[in-house]
Scaffold this motif. Structure first.
Motif, short mmCIF file in Angstrom:
data_model
loop_
_atom_site.label_atom_id
_atom_site.label_comp_id
_atom_site.label_asym_id
_atom_site.label_seq_id
_atom_site.Cartn_x
_atom_site.Cartn_y
_atom_site.Cartn_z
N ALA A 66 -34.92 -11.03 28.09
CA ALA A 66 -33.99 -10.19 27.34
C ALA A 66 -32.57 -10.76 27.35
O ALA A 66 -31.89 -10.78 26.32
CB ALA A 66 -34.00 -8.77 27.90
N TYR A 99 -32.47 -13.88 25.14
CA TYR A 99 -32.45 -13.44 23.74
C TYR A 99 -31.07 -12.93 23.37
O TYR A 99 -30.51 -13.29 22.34
CB TYR A 99 -33.52 -12.36 23.56
N ASN A 113 -35.16 -4.39 23.81
CA ASN A 113 -34.95 -5.52 22.90
C ASN A 113 -34.89 -5.06 21.44
O ASN A 113 -34.12 -5.60 20.65
CB ASN A 113 -36.02 -6.58 23.10
#
Length: 135
Positions: free
Chosen positions: A25, A28, A73
């Motif tokens: 996460a 990202y 996310n």
């Protein structure tokens, strides 16, 4: 129908899965933050989503269920998507005011204003842009 992603499956592995989920996460988030020049206010909201996801995910069984429903996310994706859409609309309006419009057709973004990265940034597009040497 309840949909779930890889992070939810990885989170089923006790402790290690939760740390792996946080790592994915944060990776990202940092990639998206750099790509779209996301302001600190949105980055802090994204960080809070990741922290909630991590803390709740540490609770055995119930944490995994809540983790599947919370989807940090996807929440972070929505935050960035809304920001980018607003920025593109503002840029198009600015271009129209400055007379840089293209006669009422689709507005072309100013060169260099946004990176050549699709808005639907997922694992496939991440791999593609990494292979192409974009950062």
């Amino acid at each position: 129908m309840l949909r779930f992603g890889v992070e939810s499956l990885v989170g089923l592995i006790p402790v290690i899965g939760d740390f792996a989920g946080v790592f994915l996460a944060v990776t990202y988030m940092n990639t998206i933050r750099r790509r779209f020049d996301v302001p600190p206010s949105i980055v802090s909201q994204m960080t809070i989503n990741i922290a909630i996801d991590f803390c709740v995910g540490l609770v055995p069984i119930l944490g995994d269920l809540v983790d599947t429903i919370f989807k940090a996310n996807m929440r972070n994706y929505a935050l960035v998507e809304n920001y980018v859409v607003q920025q593109r609309k503002a840029a198009a309006a600015q271009d129209l005011e400055a007379g840089r419009g293209n006669g009422g057709g689709v507005q072309e973004p100013r060169p260099g204003y946004f990176p050549d990265v699709p808005l639907r940034f997922n694992a496939k597009t991440a791999a593609k842009t990494a292979i192409m040497g974009r950062h």
